[in-house]
Write a protein that holds these residues in place. Structure first.
Motif, PDB file in Angstrom:
ATOM      1  N   GLN A   1       0.863  -1.175   0.000  1.00  0.00           N
ATOM      2  CA  GLN A   1       0.000   0.000   0.000  1.00  0.00           C
ATOM      3  C   GLN A   1       0.899   1.224   0.000  1.00  0.00           C
ATOM      4  O   GLN A   1       1.994   1.172   0.564  1.00  0.00           O
ATOM      5  N   VAL A   2       0.422   2.292  -0.572  1.00  0.00           N
ATOM      6  CA  VAL A   2       1.207   3.518  -0.516  1.00  0.00           C
ATOM      7  C   VAL A   2       0.293   4.694  -0.186  1.00  0.00           C
ATOM      8  O   VAL A   2      -0.801   4.810  -0.735  1.00  0.00           O
ATOM      9  N   THR A   3       0.732   5.503   0.794  1.00  0.00           N
ATOM     10  CA  THR A   3       0.028   6.735   1.130  1.00  0.00           C
ATOM     11  C   THR A   3       0.909   7.896   0.702  1.00  0.00           C
ATOM     12  O   THR A   3       2.073   7.944   1.069  1.00  0.00           O
ATOM     13  N   VAL A   4       0.347   8.797  -0.102  1.00  0.00           N
ATOM     14  CA  VAL A   4       1.118   9.930  -0.596  1.00  0.00           C
ATOM     15  C   VAL A   4       0.742  11.168   0.203  1.00  0.00           C
ATOM     16  O   VAL A   4      -0.435  11.489   0.358  1.00  0.00           O
ATOM     17  N   LEU A   5       1.748  11.839   0.740  1.00  0.00           N
ATOM     18  CA  LEU A   5       1.528  13.092   1.463  1.00  0.00           C
ATOM     19  C   LEU A   5       2.110  14.245   0.640  1.00  0.00           C
ATOM     20  O   LEU A   5       3.133  14.095  -0.010  1.00  0.00           O
ATOM     21  N   ARG A   6       1.418  15.375   0.678  1.00  0.00           N
ATOM     22  CA  ARG A   6       1.981  16.567   0.057  1.00  0.00           C
ATOM     23  C   ARG A   6       1.603  17.762   0.913  1.00  0.00           C
ATOM     24  O   ARG A   6       0.426  17.938   1.234  1.00  0.00           O
ATOM     25  N   ALA A   7       2.586  18.535   1.302  1.00  0.00           N
ATOM     26  CA  ALA A   7       2.379  19.746   2.099  1.00  0.00           C
ATOM     27  C   ALA A   7       1.500  19.466   3.316  1.00  0.00           C
ATOM     28  O   ALA A   7       0.592  20.221   3.633  1.00  0.00           O
ATOM     29  N   GLY A   8       1.738  18.347   3.978  1.00  0.00           N
ATOM     30  CA  GLY A   8       1.053  18.057   5.228  1.00  0.00           C
ATOM     31  C   GLY A   8      -0.276  17.342   5.080  1.00  0.00           C
ATOM     32  O   GLY A   8      -0.847  16.893   6.071  1.00  0.00           O
ATOM     33  N   SER A   9      -0.799  17.242   3.878  1.00  0.00           N
ATOM     34  CA  SER A   9      -2.085  16.588   3.695  1.00  0.00           C
ATOM     35  C   SER A   9      -1.914  15.261   2.962  1.00  0.00           C
ATOM     36  O   SER A   9      -0.998  15.095   2.160  1.00  0.00           O
ATOM     37  N   ARG A  10      -2.857  14.352   3.233  1.00  0.00           N
ATOM     38  CA  ARG A  10      -2.808  13.088   2.507  1.00  0.00           C
ATOM     39  C   ARG A  10      -3.432  13.290   1.138  1.00  0.00           C
ATOM     40  O   ARG A  10      -4.549  13.798   1.014  1.00  0.00           O
TER      41      ARG A  10
ATOM     42  N   LEU B   1       2.476   8.298  -9.223  1.00  0.00           N
ATOM     43  CA  LEU B   1       2.962   8.660  -7.894  1.00  0.00           C
ATOM     44  C   LEU B   1       3.724   9.987  -7.938  1.00  0.00           C
ATOM     45  O   LEU B   1       3.577  10.836  -7.045  1.00  0.00           O
ATOM     46  N   ALA B   2       4.524  10.182  -8.988  1.00  0.00           N
ATOM     47  CA  ALA B   2       5.283  11.435  -9.107  1.00  0.00           C
ATOM     48  C   ALA B   2       4.330  12.612  -9.183  1.00  0.00           C
ATOM     49  O   ALA B   2       4.528  13.643  -8.531  1.00  0.00           O
ATOM     50  N   GLU B   3       3.268  12.432  -9.946  1.00  0.00           N
ATOM     51  CA  GLU B   3       2.300  13.515 -10.111  1.00  0.00           C
ATOM     52  C   GLU B   3       1.633  13.843  -8.776  1.00  0.00           C
ATOM     53  O   GLU B   3       1.481  15.007  -8.417  1.00  0.00           O
ATOM     54  N   MET B   4       1.295  12.790  -8.031  1.00  0.00           N
ATOM     55  CA  MET B   4       0.639  13.026  -6.736  1.00  0.00           C
ATOM     56  C   MET B   4       1.613  13.632  -5.733  1.00  0.00           C
ATOM     57  O   MET B   4       1.255  14.478  -4.920  1.00  0.00           O
ATOM     58  N   MET B   5       2.855  13.201  -5.785  1.00  0.00           N
ATOM     59  CA  MET B   5       3.846  13.659  -4.806  1.00  0.00           C
ATOM     60  C   MET B   5       4.186  15.131  -5.020  1.00  0.00           C
ATOM     61  O   MET B   5       4.301  15.896  -4.060  1.00  0.00           O
ATOM     62  N   ILE B   6       4.333  15.524  -6.278  1.00  0.00           N
ATOM     63  CA  ILE B   6       4.800  16.883  -6.564  1.00  0.00           C
ATOM     64  C   ILE B   6       3.635  17.848  -6.711  1.00  0.00           C
ATOM     65  O   ILE B   6       3.715  19.010  -6.341  1.00  0.00           O
ATOM     66  N   GLY B   7       2.537  17.380  -7.237  1.00  0.00           N
ATOM     67  CA  GLY B   7       1.381  18.253  -7.441  1.00  0.00           C
ATOM     68  C   GLY B   7       1.525  18.983  -8.757  1.00  0.00           C
ATOM     69  O   GLY B   7       2.600  19.476  -9.090  1.00  0.00           O
ATOM     70  N   ARG B   8       0.486  19.012  -9.516  1.00  0.00           N
ATOM     71  CA  ARG B   8       0.635  19.549 -10.845  1.00  0.00           C
ATOM     72  C   ARG B   8       0.609  21.068 -10.864  1.00  0.00           C
ATOM     73  O   ARG B   8       1.361  21.706 -11.574  1.00  0.00           O
ATOM     74  N   HIS B   9      -0.285  21.594 -10.046  1.00  0.00           N
ATOM     75  CA  HIS B   9      -0.524  23.023 -10.202  1.00  0.00           C
ATOM     76  C   HIS B   9       0.638  23.830  -9.617  1.00  0.00           C
ATOM     77  O   HIS B   9       1.300  23.430  -8.669  1.00  0.00           O
ATOM     78  N   LEU B  10       0.921  24.924 -10.209  1.00  0.00           N
ATOM     79  CA  LEU B  10       1.940  25.839  -9.707  1.00  0.00           C
ATOM     80  C   LEU B  10       1.260  27.153  -9.353  1.00  0.00           C
ATOM     81  O   LEU B  10       0.440  27.649 -10.102  1.00  0.00           O
ATOM     82  N   ASP B  11       1.632  27.676  -8.184  1.00  0.00           N
ATOM     83  CA  ASP B  11       0.969  28.900  -7.734  1.00  0.00           C
ATOM     84  C   ASP B  11       1.454  30.113  -8.523  1.00  0.00           C
ATOM     85  O   ASP B  11       0.719  31.017  -8.810  1.00  0.00           O
ATOM     86  N   THR B  12       2.739  30.102  -8.868  1.00  0.00           N
ATOM     87  CA  THR B  12       3.312  31.314  -9.440  1.00  0.00           C
ATOM     88  C   THR B  12       3.568  31.140 -10.927  1.00  0.00           C
ATOM     89  O   THR B  12       3.875  30.058 -11.394  1.00  0.00           O
ATOM     90  N   GLN B  13       3.441  32.221 -11.622  1.00  0.00           N
ATOM     91  CA  GLN B  13       3.839  32.225 -13.014  1.00  0.00           C
ATOM     92  C   GLN B  13       5.353  32.104 -13.066  1.00  0.00           C
ATOM     93  O   GLN B  13       6.046  32.650 -12.230  1.00  0.00           O
TER      94      GLN B  13
END
Lengths: 308, 516
Positions: free
Chosen positions: B220-229, B243-255
């Motif tokens: 089983q794998v649980t992915v955490l990002r910035a404190g949240s599951r 997994l890479a996509e979930m770990m890093i997160g796609r969206h970017l806040d800054t241009q």
């Protein structure tokens, strides 16, 4: 006082010169040798040469520990301490061999008295006899404080003393600085040796020149928190107690008690006080749930004691 | 790909359940309402970037930290874990990254150290016999008579695991167990963990940020990002891209910042740099690097893949085994840090409080750390107090931090202000090159943004910047080129706007990717 300053120099860099005692005797040895060899000279030039020789000898005695620490990372605590015993064996050789006092009887390890012109003057303030060594100590303390606070060298020592990594990062040659500072510490200890010999009551190169002055200096420097002026002040207090003990002995009042008992007692109280000052007194409250919740996590098993 | 949060769960109740666990440090929420189910007999991976909250979550589970809210259940009943000792009594044991073994003791002695089950008057032979028996019981290969320092890191780890298991751990947690292992050692460890989970109905949790080992070693794998599951999945349903996509997160806040305008000549060149680390293992292997004036090269990668060594080599703090380093047209191979400084290289180091700043000393002291050798601050053998004050005042004004007293210690500054001070000082020193390592790590959003703006401004004024960061979104936003570092090698190079987050994530996790 000067032995305290010698220890304090090393402490500024986070190093421990436990060999002050040995460097002290080597300084005295060099000065005595110069005095015997050149006793035709008048006081001032001869004393100058003796002081130079003594600081040099103290530094040389520190050379091996300093290089070993800087380049081989061998603890300077062990090497300096062990060289103390070598210095004492060295003293035994010279005082029973080449420089033996022909008039001495029994097993006293001492050379003859030094030439009269090498005695430092003493003054007397309000009936208290003040040795010349105190002035040398005070001048040295002020000089060291100035160097430490105002100079480039002092800046580098502060930086490396606070963090060796930061020192390397700032482009300071940490090893070279370590050697320099340790040698300076040894030189100051050598200076202490010649000061005691020419300014004190025992005007010869002898085991009785130091009543553990070197070790006392380390204790004094630690109590003063490594501060030069603090060390000087602290040394005056401890020195006064020791001197008072001597006077008491003359008056036939508990001699060793004053000399060592009292000094030791004060040192222990001060050291314990130092440690306790880090704690804060709190009133114990009844244990309740909130208290348990706030209690810090207990240490992991790395601190547990051994059953094996 | 659509990911649903309904990971198949076994019908049996979980061994451990964490419900809505939250842990805050000041204003930072390290763990935010995280749920976690651990079943007996499974190997469960906790995956996330550094700072995602993995270790904090495990520290809560082992009693090292107390959660601010949330519940923990063991075998269906709620428990309160007040200390690591209590956790172990309950059957939850952790093997830390550093094993906390006594180097000069034998494996048998370490195993029995501070353990209530140790017989009172046990002789050496008893301890060795007991160790043999325990090693056999858990099927772990441990040599009882060897002293710890004689053992390889993998063997030391087995001693630490055996110590935890023999004290009754039903849930065995490993904090980044492969960080210190060679690949064959890691493979052997995972085989062993698998056997342990299956044969004894224990649960194994391991923390990781390496995609390949999560895929090969976990159920089983649980992915955490910035404190949240983000999600919990069966590993067989995952692949590394997901997994890479979930770990890093796609969206970017800054241009992304505007790209570099005029590239100047090469200011920092490394040729075939090879360095071994303190254990004699290769830390950098054949690194080739060319940094030009006015550009930012981002070095992506998970910590411990040679970034620290790279930054030290390029600032003179570490000598290299083979290779060459040039700054401008001057060769500085194995020169002193002072020579690098003189050549115009600034350095924002990773451990800012122990090497970049002298935290026990004053702001003035720290302000001149790079400039104390030069006039007007240096006057012969002495330092000029008035010029020190001037220099410090100027720096404080440039970086816009409010300071009441220039003589107060740097320790009293907030993390953000300390980093601004350091950044400002280094940019002033960096006439040609700035090596910046994790310059915004641990800073809040505002302070991080301020530091980024300063970096961009320096770049536009012609400084070449090597930006080493684990924060991928920061690299994507700032860097004009990105290279990926994995196990001491540079494994990929991308130009601005040609980045592919998934590919980057895969390269960071060590997956072989064909780069076009």
């Amino acid at each position: 006082m000067v032995t305290g300053l010698a220890a304090a120099i090393a402490i500024k860099l986070g190093a421990w010169n436990v060999g002050v005692e040995g460097q002290f005797f080597m300084g005295a040895w060099a000065a005595a040798g110069i005095a015997f060899a050149l006793d035709g000279l008048s006081g001032p030039p001869l004393l100058t040469l003796m002081f130079m020789g003594a600081t040099g000898a103290g530094a040389v005695w520190m050379l091996i520990p300093a290089l070993a620490r800087a380049y081989l990372n061998i603890s300077e605590i062990l090497t300096t301490l062990m060289l103390n015993f070598v210095a004492m064996a060295f003293l035994a050789y010279w005082t029973t061999g080449p420089w033996r006092d022909p008039r001495s009887q029994g097993a006293v390890l001492a050379t003859p008295k030094l030439p009269e012109q090498t005695r430092l003057p003493t003054t007397s303030i309000a009936g208290v006899e003040i040795g010349f060594g105190i002035f040398i100590g005070l001048v040295l303390a002020i000089l060291l404080t100035t160097i430490f606070r105002k100079s480039v060298l002092g800046y580098m020592v502060t930086t490396v003393g606070a963090s060796e990594r930061a020192g390397a990062y700032a482009g300071i040659k940490v090893r070279r600085l370590l050697v320099t500072v340790l040698l300076a510490s040894g030189a100051a200890a050598g200076l202490a040796g010649v000061t005691h010999m020419t300014g004190g009551a025992i005007n010869r190169y002898s085991t009785s020149l130091s009543s553990n002055t070197g070790y006392m200096g380390i204790a004094v420097a630690v109590l003063a928190g490594g501060s030069f002026l603090g060390t000087a002040a602290m040394a005056l207090v401890v020195g006064a107690i020791v001197a008072a003990g001597n006077s008491l002995r003359i008056l036939d009042v508990g001699s060793e008690l004053g000399r060592f008992g009292l000094t030791g007692f004060i040192l222990v109280i001060a050291a314990v006080g130092e440690g306790l000052s880090r704690y804060r007194l709190v009133r114990r409250r009844p244990i309740d749930a909130a208290n348990i919740a706030d209690s810090p996590p207990t240490a992991t098993n790395s601190t547990e004691d051994t059953n094996t | 790909m659509i990911v649903e949060d309904n990971a198949p769960r076994s019908a049996i109740a979980p061994l451990v359940e964490m419900r809505e666990v939250t842990k805050q440090f000041g204003s930072l929420t390290a763990v935010n309402r995280v749920d976690l189910d651990i079943h007996a007999g499974e190997v469960h991976a906790i995956l996330g970037e550094n700072g995602a909250g993995k270790t904090t979550l495990m520290n809560v589970l082992t009693g090292l930290l107390k959660p601010d809210s949330g519940q923990i259940f063991l075998d269906g009943s709620e428990i309160s874990i007040s200390s690591p000792r209590k956790a172990l009594e309950l059957g939850i044991g952790i093997v830390h990254q550093h094993f906390r073994l006594v180097e000069n003791f034998t494996a048998a002695e370490n195993l029995h150290l501070g353990w209530n089950d140790t017989p009172r008057l046990a002789g050496n032979k008893d301890l060795i016999d007991r160790t043999h028996a325990l090693a056999k019981q858990f099927n772990l290969d441990v040599e009882p008579n060897a002293r710890i320092w004689q053992l390889s890191v993998g063997e030391q780890q087995r001693v630490a695991i055996l110590r935890t298991l023999s004290r009754g751990a039903r849930i065995l947690i490993l904090d980044e167990p492969t960080a210190v292992l060679t690949p064959p050692e890691a493979e052997r460890l995972f085989e062993m963990l698998r056997g342990l989970a299956e044969s004894s109905n224990r649960a194994v949790i391991f923390i990781s940020h390496k995609l390949d080992e999560v895929i090969t070693a976990s159920d089983q794998v649980t992915v955490l990002r910035a404190g949240s599951r983000v999600n919990t999945l069966r590993t067989v349903d995952c692949n590394q891209e997901l997994l890479a996509e979930m770990m890093i997160g796609r969206h970017l806040d800054t241009q992304p910042a505007p790209p570099a305008k005029d590239l100047g000549p090469a200011v920092l060149v490394g040729k075939r740099i090879v360095v071994r680390n303190d254990r004699g293992l290769p830390a950098l292997e054949n690194i080739d690097l060319e940094l030009r004036s006015g550009e930012i090269i981002g070095v992506a990668g998970v910590a411990g893949n040679g970034q620290r060594e790279l930054s030290e080599v390029l600032t003179g703090l570490r000598s290299i085994d083979t290779g060459q380093i040039f700054v401008g047209d001057q060769e500085l191979t194995n020169a002193d840090p002072a020579d690098f400084l003189r050549a115009g290289i600034g350095h924002i180091p990773e451990d800012r409080y122990s090497s970049g700043l002298v935290s026990s000393e004053s702001i003035e002291h720290n302000a001149i750390l790079r400039a104390f050798r030069d006039p007007p601050i240096r006057r012969g053998l002495f330092l000029s107090p008035a010029d020190i004050k001037n220099h410090a005042e100027q720096l404080v004004n440039t970086v816009k931090i409010a300071v009441r007293d220039l003589r107060s210690s740097v320790r009293a500054l907030s993390g953000g202000n300390a980093q601004r001070l350091l950044t400002g000082r280094e940019i002033a020193a960096a006439s040609k090159v700035l090596v910046a390592v994790h310059p915004t790590r641990g800073l809040d959003v505002g302070a991080a943004e301020a530091v980024r703006q300063v970096l961009l401004k320096a770049r536009d004024s012609g400084v070449g910047i090597l930006l080493i960061s684990e924060d991928l979104s920061e690299l994507l936003s700032l860097a004009d080129r990105i290279v990926v570092m994995f196990r001491g090698r540079l494994t990929g190079e991308f130009n601005k706007y040609e980045y592919d987050v998934n590919t980057l994530g895969l390269l960071m996790g060590g997956s072989p990717v064909e780069v076009s």
